[in-house]
Design a protein around this motif. Structure first.
Motif, PDB file in Angstrom:
ATOM      1  N   UNK A   8      17.965   6.328  -7.344  1.00 44.69           N
ATOM      2  CA  UNK A   8      17.740   5.603  -6.099  1.00 44.69           C
ATOM      3  C   UNK A   8      16.367   4.970  -5.979  1.00 44.69           C
ATOM      4  N   UNK A   9      15.667   4.776  -7.098  1.00 41.80           N
ATOM      5  CA  UNK A   9      14.350   4.126  -7.057  1.00 41.80           C
ATOM      6  C   UNK A   9      14.552   2.658  -6.656  1.00 41.80           C
ATOM      7  N   UNK A  10      13.956   2.228  -5.532  1.00 42.71           N
ATOM      8  CA  UNK A  10      14.261   0.866  -5.047  1.00 42.71           C
ATOM      9  C   UNK A  10      13.628  -0.267  -5.854  1.00 42.71           C
ATOM     10  N   UNK A  11      12.549   0.012  -6.588  1.00 39.95           N
ATOM     11  CA  UNK A  11      11.926  -1.029  -7.415  1.00 39.95           C
ATOM     12  C   UNK A  11      11.747  -0.501  -8.833  1.00 39.95           C
ATOM     13  N   UNK A  12      12.392  -1.166  -9.799  1.00 39.59           N
ATOM     14  CA  UNK A  12      12.310  -0.754 -11.200  1.00 39.59           C
ATOM     15  C   UNK A  12      11.746  -1.926 -12.003  1.00 39.59           C
ATOM     16  N   UNK A  13      10.677  -1.665 -12.759  1.00 34.91           N
ATOM     17  CA  UNK A  13      10.050  -2.725 -13.555  1.00 34.91           C
ATOM     18  C   UNK A  13      10.148  -2.314 -15.016  1.00 34.91           C
ATOM     19  N   UNK A  18       0.814  -1.222   0.000  1.00 35.63           N
ATOM     20  CA  UNK A  18       0.000   0.000   0.000  1.00 35.63           C
ATOM     21  C   UNK A  18       0.841   1.263   0.000  1.00 35.63           C
ATOM     22  N   UNK A  19       2.126   1.134   0.335  1.00 32.70           N
ATOM     23  CA  UNK A  19       2.972   2.336   0.366  1.00 32.70           C
ATOM     24  C   UNK A  19       3.659   2.595  -0.983  1.00 32.70           C
ATOM     25  N   UNK A  20       3.414   1.723  -1.975  1.00 27.37           N
ATOM     26  CA  UNK A  20       4.069   1.881  -3.283  1.00 27.37           C
ATOM     27  C   UNK A  20       3.575   3.151  -3.986  1.00 27.37           C
ATOM     28  N   UNK A  21       4.525   4.003  -4.347  1.00 23.05           N
ATOM     29  CA  UNK A  21       4.200   5.239  -5.094  1.00 23.05           C
ATOM     30  C   UNK A  21       4.968   5.179  -6.417  1.00 23.05           C
ATOM     31  N   UNK A  24       8.270  11.860  -3.971  1.00 23.96           N
ATOM     32  CA  UNK A  24       8.594  10.784  -3.032  1.00 23.96           C
ATOM     33  C   UNK A  24       8.264   9.407  -3.587  1.00 23.96           C
ATOM     34  N   UNK A  25       8.319   9.269  -4.908  1.00 21.98           N
ATOM     35  CA  UNK A  25       8.029   7.976  -5.532  1.00 21.98           C
ATOM     36  C   UNK A  25       9.062   6.935  -5.113  1.00 21.98           C
TER      37      UNK A  25
END
Lengths: 290, 379
Positions: A90-95, A7-10, A66-67
């Motif tokens: 520094x994006x912790x999740x990249x798809x 739920x905190x994913x931006x 704050x993504x």
């Protein structure tokens, strides 16, 4: 719960103004994903669908909104650079959804991505979806998924939809479905997903959809045997494929003895993974082992 | 994309790798002229994408120019593993002291280019890898920094003792890496790398595979593709942007997505049928793609029934339905078609098909069973 997203994913969309990017951004918004920014160099200052701000760079998008996740729809020749840009910000999740990226581009991007300690899913993948938290990052159709406690990880796109569809119609919901992609060089592999599902208290069983080519499924089987206590059900596509031919996915190349369906199925069986002979068998196998 | 030996030689020559002189000929007269220029005994080598050329009679010695013409005449036009020979490479039959293997491959496991060298060259390297893996030295190269001079030297020392030869081989290692990167290769191989009795180090045979994803932005490499070296239906499919592989069965398959396409073939087999092809129409659909797919599949006389298996995501099932309707108006499809579609815009798709009296199923197993039965009844 879910893995990799919650739920905190931006979310940022890189390539939000493009044909694919805009189409899927609308679908992600509709599904309920917290899509907070888009990035298209030269189009900073615009808004997408009247509500999502567009930035020139990922760095600016992250600083302003704050993504903490990004999904990439940029064309193949620029996609490797887009992955590096997101990692650099520094994006912790990249798809990375993009198909057709030269393998050398990914080979050069990977040391940088790993150096930054960020997670890359893909490229050439459908992304992931967590129905329980209404988070869809990528292109997996939301309407075929339903919340539940089965974790799914797959190298394919539409074959994943086929299997998820059987689950949903049988009333078996999913915690997270992850498509890791069919390219020779990918960020997150089966083992990363298996470990995350093992640790997720709200996942009770795992479905692994593999295909011919490479040794990722054999490595996954070894991991299941050593570390995974939850029931695992598996499928391998390409049992009738001729040897040495490329079947669409760059990954699906059988070379020598490592990579055939028989070899992978044998590894699955030896690791105690319940084999699905047909996609529809997923329902029966899960009911047997849940 | 596989390159012919003569094309690979040209790419290696462009980065300065030493080779025996040689040239490609498409007629016996050209072969004769090249043999005369080279002088002495020459080797005539068929240029086809098939292994075992020698065993198939596609590699011959010729002692003089007129023999070169004779041998070229025999090899040109011959068929090796279903492929017609259109060109021959003419090179000198040089005296060789040692043979080594040098290969550079994009490795999935380490996610970087990996050098493989062995002093046991000239033979089947896969056999060496299987039986005596310790005879192959592997070295992963960091693609962000490239091959360092000390790495090139280390590889060269695996092959030679004589320091002049080591230095020559180290230079070739650096040049091969340059050719690999600058041409977007997924494989670049010199097999064998030879030494001559007078001590020179040269590349005798070369193999290069280009990453297909590079071709989009590298038209200079795209022109190297030899359509005549492919199954004609596969070449036609590639031009239509379809991923297609011809197989021996009688159930034609049109599917979206490679994984689902393979699973569909597997299910055809599971229900007792034999797939006639692998065909992935890809993610974004258009009616035109469907028309092209049907054209290619119906051109195969072995096909007795056709299955559409479409799970709409990005692919819109109404696009596919429109394509099927348009195709059947454009040309006559003599075999029965079974359509399974589900997902994006399926209500519209079913309406389109019903408008012309066609039915669509929503279940994959049901559709596969039906098409297998129809193919069997027609066989």
């Amino acid at each position: 719960m879910s893995i990799f997203v919650d739920r905190s994913t931006r979310l940022i969309v890189q390539g939000i103004t493009g044909r694919e990017g805009s189409f899927h951004s609308r679908q992600m918004l509709e599904y309920g994903t917290a899509l907070v920014a888009g990035v298209t160099p030269g189009k900073g200052g615009q808004t997408f669908e009247g509500k999502v701000p567009v930035f020139n760079t990922v760095e600016e998008a992250v600083r302003t909104t704050g993504a903490n996740a990004s999904v990439i729809y940029v064309p193949p020749m620029a996609a490797g650079a887009a992955v590096v840009e997101a990692a650099d910000a520094g994006v912790p999740l990249i798809v990375c959804i993009t198909e057709g990226i030269p393998v050398m581009h990914m080979s050069r991007a990977m040391p940088f991505v790993r150096g930054r300690g960020v997670r890359l899913i893909g490229p050439n993948c459908p992304g992931l979806i967590a129905p329980g938290v209404r988070a869809k990052v990528g292109i997996i159709p939301g309407n075929i998924c339903t919340p539940g406690r089965v974790g799914m990880v797959s190298r394919s796109g539409t074959l994943t939809y086929e299997v998820v569809n059987h689950l949903t119609r049988a009333g078996i919901g999913q915690s997270t479905c992850v498509g890791i992609g069919g390219d020779p060089i990918i960020g997150t592999n089966f083992i990363d997903c298996l470990r995350a599902f093992q640790e997720d208290p709200e996942t009770d069983a795992i479905v692994v959809i593999g295909e011919i080519g490479g040794t990722d499924e054999q490595n996954a089987a070894a991991c299941v045997k050593a570390e995974i206590t939850k029931p695992v059900v598996g499928f391998i596509a390409g049992q009738t494929a001729p040897k040495g031919r490329r079947m669409g996915h760059a990954g699906a190349i059988i070379s020598g003895s490592s990579g055939t369906a028989e070899e992978k199925l044998a590894a699955f069986e030896a690791a105690g993974i319940a084999i699905m002979r047909r996609p529809v068998d997923v329902v029966e196998q899960l009911r047997k082992h849940l | 994309m596989n390159l012919h030996e003569y094309q690979a030689r040209a790419l290696l020559k462009a980065v300065g790798i030493p080779m025996f002189e040689g040239d490609v000929a498409s007629t016996p007269t050209e072969a004769e002229a090249i043999a005369r220029r080279i002088g002495g005994t020459v080797v005539i080598k068929a240029q086809v994408h098939a292994g075992g050329r020698g065993k198939a009679g596609g590699v011959k010695l010729a002692r003089n120019p007129s023999e070169a013409a004779d041998e070229a005449a025999k090899i040109l036009g011959m068929t090796i593993k279903g492929l017609t020979v259109h060109r021959v490479l003419v090179v000198p039959a040089a005296e060789i002291a040692t043979e080594s293997y040098v290969g550079l491959i994009m490795d999935r496991e380490t996610q970087r280019p990996v050098y493989m060298v062995s002093s046991a060259g000239g033979v089947d390297i896969e056999e060496v890898a299987a039986k005596t893996p310790e005879k192959i030295v592997r070295l992963p190269v960091d693609p962000t920094s490239g091959l360092f001079p000390h790495q090139a030297l280390r590889l060269a020392f695996v092959l030679y003792r004589d320091f002049a030869q080591v230095k020559a081989a180290a230079k070739i290692m650096e040049q091969l890496y340059e050719a690999f990167v600058s041409n977007g290769a997924s494989l670049a191989e010199i097999n064998p790398l030879v030494t001559t009795p007078d001590g020179r180090v040269l590349a005798l045979d070369a193999k290069i595979v280009i990453d297909d994803n590079e071709l989009f932005w590298r038209p200079d490499l795209g022109v190297l593709r030899d359509d005549s070296a492919e199954e004609p239906s596969e070449a036609a499919a590639r031009r239509a942007n379809l991923s297609f592989i011809k197989l021996d069965g009688n159930v034609g398959c049109v599917v979206n997505g490679a994984g689902l396409a393979m699973a569909t073939m597997d299910l055809v087999k599971y229900y007792g049928g034999e797939p006639a092809n692998f065909l992935d129409i890809g993610g974004s659909s258009s009616p035109e793609k469907v028309i092209n797919a049907l054209k290619i599949i119906t051109a195969d006389p072995h096909v007795k029934a056709i299955l559409f298996n479409i799970f709409g995501g990005i692919t819109r099932t109404d696009d596919v339905a429109n394509g099927i309707v348009a195709a059947t108006r454009q040309f006559k499809v003599d075999v029965p078609i079974v359509i399974r579609l589900t997902g994006t815009n399926e209500v519209e798709a079913i309406r389109i098909l019903e408008g012309v009296g066609m039915r669509a199923l929503s279940d994959m197993d049901q559709a596969v069973q039906q098409v297998v039965q129809l193919a069997r009844a027609a066989a």
